[in-house]
Design a protein around this motif. Structure first.
Motif, PDB file in Angstrom:
ATOM      1  N   LYS A 195      -7.025   4.053 -13.418  1.00  0.00           N
ATOM      2  CA  LYS A 195      -7.988   3.869 -12.328  1.00  0.00           C
ATOM      3  C   LYS A 195      -7.565   2.724 -11.421  1.00  0.00           C
ATOM      4  O   LYS A 195      -7.798   2.746 -10.216  1.00  0.00           O
ATOM      5  CB  LYS A 195      -9.377   3.576 -12.899  1.00  0.00           C
ATOM      6  N   LEU A 196      -6.976   1.702 -12.034  1.00  0.00           N
ATOM      7  CA  LEU A 196      -6.529   0.549 -11.254  1.00  0.00           C
ATOM      8  C   LEU A 196      -5.467   0.972 -10.237  1.00  0.00           C
ATOM      9  O   LEU A 196      -5.470   0.532  -9.090  1.00  0.00           O
ATOM     10  CB  LEU A 196      -5.977  -0.522 -12.189  1.00  0.00           C
ATOM     11  N   ALA A 197      -4.564   1.849 -10.689  1.00  0.00           N
ATOM     12  CA  ALA A 197      -3.531   2.355  -9.777  1.00  0.00           C
ATOM     13  C   ALA A 197      -4.190   3.067  -8.602  1.00  0.00           C
ATOM     14  O   ALA A 197      -3.821   2.869  -7.445  1.00  0.00           O
ATOM     15  CB  ALA A 197      -2.606   3.308 -10.525  1.00  0.00           C
ATOM     16  N   LEU A 225      -1.568  -2.945 -18.726  1.00  0.00           N
ATOM     17  CA  LEU A 225      -2.352  -4.176 -18.620  1.00  0.00           C
ATOM     18  C   LEU A 225      -3.305  -4.252 -19.816  1.00  0.00           C
ATOM     19  O   LEU A 225      -4.196  -3.427 -19.983  1.00  0.00           O
ATOM     20  CB  LEU A 225      -3.129  -4.198 -17.311  1.00  0.00           C
ATOM     21  N   GLU A 244      -8.591   2.872 -17.630  1.00  0.00           N
ATOM     22  CA  GLU A 244      -8.771   1.859 -16.592  1.00  0.00           C
ATOM     23  C   GLU A 244      -7.445   1.478 -15.932  1.00  0.00           C
ATOM     24  O   GLU A 244      -7.400   1.159 -14.741  1.00  0.00           O
ATOM     25  CB  GLU A 244      -9.444   0.618 -17.178  1.00  0.00           C
ATOM     26  N   ARG A 270       0.319   6.446 -15.516  1.00  0.00           N
ATOM     27  CA  ARG A 270      -0.099   5.498 -14.497  1.00  0.00           C
ATOM     28  C   ARG A 270       0.775   5.619 -13.241  1.00  0.00           C
ATOM     29  O   ARG A 270       0.296   5.554 -12.114  1.00  0.00           O
ATOM     30  CB  ARG A 270      -0.048   4.075 -15.043  1.00  0.00           C
ATOM     31  N   LYS A 279       0.831  -1.209   0.000  1.00  0.00           N
ATOM     32  CA  LYS A 279       0.000   0.000   0.000  1.00  0.00           C
ATOM     33  C   LYS A 279       0.867   1.261   0.000  1.00  0.00           C
ATOM     34  O   LYS A 279       0.583   2.219  -0.714  1.00  0.00           O
ATOM     35  CB  LYS A 279      -0.924   0.009   1.222  1.00  0.00           C
ATOM     36  N   ARG A 322       3.826   1.521  -1.174  1.00  0.00           N
ATOM     37  CA  ARG A 322       4.422   1.633  -2.499  1.00  0.00           C
ATOM     38  C   ARG A 322       3.415   2.256  -3.467  1.00  0.00           C
ATOM     39  O   ARG A 322       3.721   3.172  -4.217  1.00  0.00           O
ATOM     40  CB  ARG A 322       4.851   0.254  -2.996  1.00  0.00           C
ATOM     41  N   GLY A 323       2.198   1.736  -3.421  1.00  0.00           N
ATOM     42  CA  GLY A 323       1.162   2.233  -4.319  1.00  0.00           C
ATOM     43  C   GLY A 323       0.928   3.718  -4.137  1.00  0.00           C
ATOM     44  O   GLY A 323       0.747   4.454  -5.101  1.00  0.00           O
ATOM     45  N   PHE A 346      -7.203   2.537  -7.536  1.00  0.00           N
ATOM     46  CA  PHE A 346      -7.938   1.550  -6.734  1.00  0.00           C
ATOM     47  C   PHE A 346      -7.016   0.844  -5.742  1.00  0.00           C
ATOM     48  O   PHE A 346      -7.328   0.730  -4.567  1.00  0.00           O
ATOM     49  CB  PHE A 346      -8.612   0.528  -7.644  1.00  0.00           C
ATOM     50  N   PHE A 347      -5.876   0.385  -6.226  1.00  0.00           N
ATOM     51  CA  PHE A 347      -4.989  -0.383  -5.355  1.00  0.00           C
ATOM     52  C   PHE A 347      -4.403   0.472  -4.239  1.00  0.00           C
ATOM     53  O   PHE A 347      -4.100  -0.015  -3.164  1.00  0.00           O
ATOM     54  CB  PHE A 347      -3.871  -1.046  -6.162  1.00  0.00           C
TER      55      PHE A 347
END
Lengths: 408, 210
Positions: B101-103, B91, B98, B146, B75, B77-78, B105-106
């Motif tokens: 958005k994934l980045a 991906l 997306e 990203r 977390k 790191r993210g 989200f995590f």
């Protein structure tokens, strides 16, 4: 973006693979669904239809055939019995009530059953429209007969000889519809009910039109007049449990009649069918196991290509637990959809089978019945999904990010 | 902001890497130059919380990176570290947007920055495209977007220009510098690409030779 959507995107990215896996699983589950639906409804119907009937007495022959023809109205009757002999049984102290049945005619495939009011009472059936039969050739229609053939109270029709449609017609005596039964969701729905007298008079060569105006017997046996009359079978209710032991043996050994117990014959029938059902069940299970394996292989293989993606997700902040969940979720989504498709396919299959069999035993089944067992199917399927994705998910969990990122 | 002290790492005990200490303040930039095999990717992995050093400490924004464990490190790191790789590694099943958005989200951050970021990197019109429709340069810009999606405090780039032509390479370095300045993030670029040299003054050379 969330875990569900992420897993879903990865599944959609490989539509062929995903579709095939869903289809394979769905096929196995569809077979199971059809089996469960048929078994449940058959057993339900069978017990419902034979409720209150302790013993069936008819001509000698196959006991199962006697039960199927007299209780469920699906097979041919074994033959006729003498009215005198039947009446003789009423004197037996073990017998509480006897309902006479006169079969052998049909109208457009729906069987005409000559009986008395006791038969209606047996199923607690009420007349929804009109009234019960009073005179010979008055008939009361089962709900389905009335709706399918679009008959109303007051309509006339001519019955045909035999129990399947398109045999020769008894054109002299039209039946008159006096009543229509409420829907009972049992065998009555498919029957045309009338008095035993109607059945007798239809088959008489000569006609004494005076007796057509007499009221028919509403309980017990009708008056044969001076003719030798016959019946097809008798439905007997026991007076006490003792009767179950003594009466069948007495009838089978001392008379020309045959007695058969519905519950015994039906359990024998299910035993025979059981072998076939088990075989199909086994086949379905094999398909499901193969589907599980196929999902496992698909996930396992895709993981090789995806190790990098997984590593990237980790650099974006995903924990290894989330990656584990991500893979498990894919298996679960696959099998969940597979189960839904399978259950839908099962109902569709059954619907098609029922549609193709407008009359007879299968036509009484319904594809629109949903059972708790289908939820179990869903549960089992999801279980298969978790099981199949466990090893790939564990691999994902253990992905060494640094190694993945530097190696490729 | 980013501090690496007394780091030690080796794959084989008799071949330890010589790892210099690093000290970067908010908005400072550093270029680590070295041949392949000199351990520059290894040091980047350690700085990114992907590879635990055998000895030493890395402190980002006051937090000792490897005192965190498991999901907490992930977390952290993210949220705080944006990593850009040699290959874009978008991906593929997801669209450009997306991926960003994934980045979010995590790391648990909101999606509010995405639109602006895509516009700034000139890939707004590729928002709903899949990665296989992007050019190499566009893909690399997406990967930068990203990495920046979570407004990281540290941006790490591993050979970000290696697979790009001169024009794109210069562009990418320029972008990285601009964005790092804008976010006031510490920027570390690891490369053996001589074209990058002129852009960032603060440099460390690894492996002695270069």
């Amino acid at each position: 973006m969330n875990m569900l959507k992420l897993s879903w995107k990865y599944l959609v990215a490989k539509p062929m693979n995903t579709g095939l896996n869903i289809l394979l699983l769905a096929l196995g589950l569809a077979i199971i669904t059809v089996l469960i639906l048929i078994q449940d409804q058959f057993e339900n119907k069978m017990t419902k239809d034979s409720k209150g009937i302790d013993l069936v007495v008819g001509a000698k022959g196959s006991p199962l055939q006697l039960i199927l023809s007299s209780v469920y109205h699906i097979d041919f009757p074994t033959g006729n019995i003498d009215l005198d002999e039947a009446v003789g049984l009423t004197r037996n102290r073990l017998v509480k009530n006897i309902i006479p049945l006169g079969l052998g005619d049909n109208y457009q495939g729906y069987r005409i059953v000559g009986t008395n009011y006791d038969y209606l009472d047996l199923y607690e059936a009420q007349v929804q429209e009109g009234e019960k039969w009073v005179k010979p050739f008055d008939v009361v229609l089962g709900y389905e007969v009335a709706t399918k053939l679009e008959l109303k109270v007051g309509d006339n029709f001519i019955g045909s000889h035999g129990i399947g449609s398109s045999s020769h017609e008894h054109d002299e005596h039209p039946y008159t519809v006096t009543g229509i039964l409420e829907p009972k969701n049992n065998v009555l729905d498919k029957l045309v009910l009338t008095s035993v007298e109607s059945v007798w008079y239809t088959h008489d060569e000569e006609h004494d039109h005076e007796i057509f105006e007499n009221a028919v017997a509403t309980t017990g046996f009708p008056d044969p007049g001076d003719e030798d009359r016959e019946l097809t079978s008798l439905l007997i209710q026991y007076r006490n449990p003792m009767a179950a032991v003594q009466l069948p043996r007495m009838i089978n050994s001392r008379t020309a009649l045959q007695a058969a117990s519905p519950s015994f014959e039906i359990s024998r029938l299910f035993e025979l069918l059981g072998i076939g059902v088990k075989l199909i069940q086994g086949l379905a299970l094999v398909i499901i196991v193969i589907a599980g394996l196929s999902i496992f292989i698909a996930l396992y293989n895709s993981l090789k290509e995806r190790k990098y993606d997984l590593a990237v997700m980790r650099t974006l902040g995903a924990s290894s637990g989330q990656l584990f969940f991500h893979i498990i979720l894919e298996g679960v989504i696959l099998t969940f959809i597979g189960a839904l498709v399978g259950i839908a396919m099962g109902h569709l299959f059954l619907g098609i089978i029922v549609m193709q069999n407008e009359q007879g035993a299968i036509s009484s089944l319904s594809a629109a019945v949903f059972l708790v067992e289908e939820l179990y199917i869903l549960g089992y399927a999801v279980g298969v999904g978790v099981l199949a994705s466990l090893i790939p998910a564990w691999n994902a969990y253990q992905t060494d990010i640094a190694k993945q990122l530097t190696n490729s | 902001m980013l501090e690496a002290k007394n780091l030690e790492f080796y794959y084989q005990k008799n071949q330890p890497f010589k790892i210099p200490d690093i000290h970067l303040k908010q908005g400072e930039q550093l270029l680590i130059i070295g041949k392949s095999g000199s351990g520059k990717t290894t040091i980047l992995n350690m700085l990114g919380g992907l590879l635990k050093p055998i000895k030493g400490e890395i402190i980002i924004d006051g937090t000792s990176l490897y005192s965190l464990s498991g999901a907490k490190l992930d977390k952290f790191r993210g949220k705080n570290i944006g990593i850009i790789f040699q290959k874009p590694h978008i991906l593929a099943p997801l669209t450009v947007e997306e991926n960003l958005k994934l980045a979010n989200f995590f790391s648990g951050k909101s999606n509010s920055k995405i639109t602006g970021l895509l516009a700034e990197l000139g890939i707004s019109e590729k928002r709903t495209s899949k990665v296989n429709t992007l050019s190499e340069g566009e893909a690399q810009r997406v990967s930068i977007a990203r990495a920046l999606a979570n407004s990281p405090k540290v941006i790490l780039a591993d050979e970000p220009t290696a697979s790009l032509d001169d024009a794109n390479a210069a562009n990418v370095v320029k972008l990285l510098k601009e964005q790092a300045e804008k976010f006031k993030a510490a920027l570390v670029i690891v490369t053996h690409d001589q074209r990058v040299k002129d852009h960032i003054a603060n440099q460390i050379t690894m492996g002695g030779l270069s």
